[in-house]
Enzyme design. Structure first.
Site, PDB file in Angstrom:
ATOM      1  N   ASP A  32       0.881  -1.157   0.000  1.00 11.59           N
ATOM      2  CA  ASP A  32       0.000   0.000   0.000  1.00 11.59           C
ATOM      3  C   ASP A  32       0.929   1.220   0.000  1.00 11.59           C
ATOM      4  O   ASP A  32       2.132   1.089   0.276  1.00 11.59           O
ATOM      5  CB  ASP A  32      -0.875  -0.055   1.264  1.00 11.59           C
ATOM      6  CG  ASP A  32      -1.655   1.220   1.478  1.00 11.59           C
ATOM      7  OD1 ASP A  32      -2.308   1.683   0.525  1.00 11.59           O
ATOM      8  OD2 ASP A  32      -1.614   1.764   2.605  1.00 11.59           O
ATOM      9  N   ASP A  34      -0.054   5.069   1.072  1.00  7.68           N
ATOM     10  CA  ASP A  34      -0.255   6.017   2.171  1.00  7.68           C
ATOM     11  C   ASP A  34      -0.126   5.319   3.522  1.00  7.68           C
ATOM     12  O   ASP A  34      -0.913   4.426   3.850  1.00  7.68           O
ATOM     13  CB  ASP A  34      -1.657   6.647   2.081  1.00  7.68           C
ATOM     14  CG  ASP A  34      -1.872   7.439   0.794  1.00  7.68           C
ATOM     15  OD1 ASP A  34      -0.919   8.078   0.334  1.00  7.68           O
ATOM     16  OD2 ASP A  34      -2.997   7.416   0.265  1.00  7.68           O
TER      17      ASP A  34
END
Ligand code: G6P
Ligand code: MG
Length: 238
Positions: A32, A34
């Site tokens: 991922d 963020d």
């Protein structure tokens, strides 16, 4: 000789991965963005908190956990719901764009030095061990963030919020990432800081390393506080 009947489930899983057919099953790590590669999860929070305050809603860090990993418009719906506020669609679009402008004011100040410590080194080590690297972010700003951090070249495949219909916790983004990496879901491990992201990874049939608070991410297969802490010999043992 090991008495397998006396091992608990986790120990048993660790034992069974040493069997030849399970060896080196994991062929990719999908990150991922963020909150896993860079601190943009905090920028999302600051921007949403400011927007919520304008609407008379207090957005606590605990409530913010629910916004992580989900799309921009879904995040706004969660905030409006928290405050018991209902707005016409057109106004929702307008204020979501305003939040995005505030978010980008933070983002545009980032430099390559903002990549979390140890992340590039971890990716380099994984690659040296023949592991492919993917990125799966629900953000429509992911391309801009990758460019500012100058880390595009680290990834064999990138999927972002512009390429999917359903954001996390739906598994779509991870299934698409595995497809782009030309691998089966069970050959991929996901790194996630969002509860919705961990759910999505597991629903995709992947193992998941949670990055953050073990209490918050308890359904992950393994939890670390920071991405750079991951020991790559854990990969085949998850
Ligand atoms: C990521 C973040 C979420 C954010 C979503 C959409 O998944 O974890 O907090 O809402 O991306 O981001 P965007 O940049 O498109 O508004
Ligand atoms: Mg995240």
């Amino acid at each position: 000789m090991t008495n397998f009947f006396r091992l608990n489930e986790r120990e048993l899983r660790k034992k069974t991965v040493t069997l030849p057919e399970m060896k080196n099953l994991i062929k990719a790590v999908i990150f991922d963005l963020d909150g896993v590669i860079v601190d943009t999860a905090h920028y999302h929070y600051l921007a949403w908190k400011k927007l919520a305050a304008e609407l008379g809603i207090d957005l606590s860090p605990q409530d913010n956990e629910r916004l992580k990993g989900v799309s921009r418009m879904q995040s706004l719906e969660i905030i409006l719901d928290l405050g018991g506020v209902s707005l016409p669609e057109k106004q929702k679009e307008t204020i979501a764009s305003k939040k995005n402008r505030w978010f980008l004011e933070y983002v545009d100040q980032m430099t390559p030095a903002d990549v979390f410590p140890g992340v590039k080194e971890l990716i380099t080590r994984l690659k040296k061990n023949g592991i492919k690297i993917g990125l799966a972010s629900s953000s429509k700003n992911a391309a801009r963030v990758l460019e500012l951090l100058q880390i595009n070249d680290l990834f064999d495949a990138v999927v972002d919020g512009t390429m999917i219909v359903n954001s996390k916790p739906d598994p779509e983004i991870f299934i698409l990432a595995a497809h782009k990496l030309q691998l089966q879901p069970n050959e991929c491990v996901v790194f996630e800081d969002a509860e919705a992201g961990v759910e999505a990874a597991l629903a995709a049939g992947m193992k998941c390393v949670g990055v953050g608070d073990p209490g918050q991410l308890r359904i992950a297969n393994h939890v670390i506080t920071k991405t750079g802490q991951f020991e790559i010999n854990e990969l085949q043992r998850l």
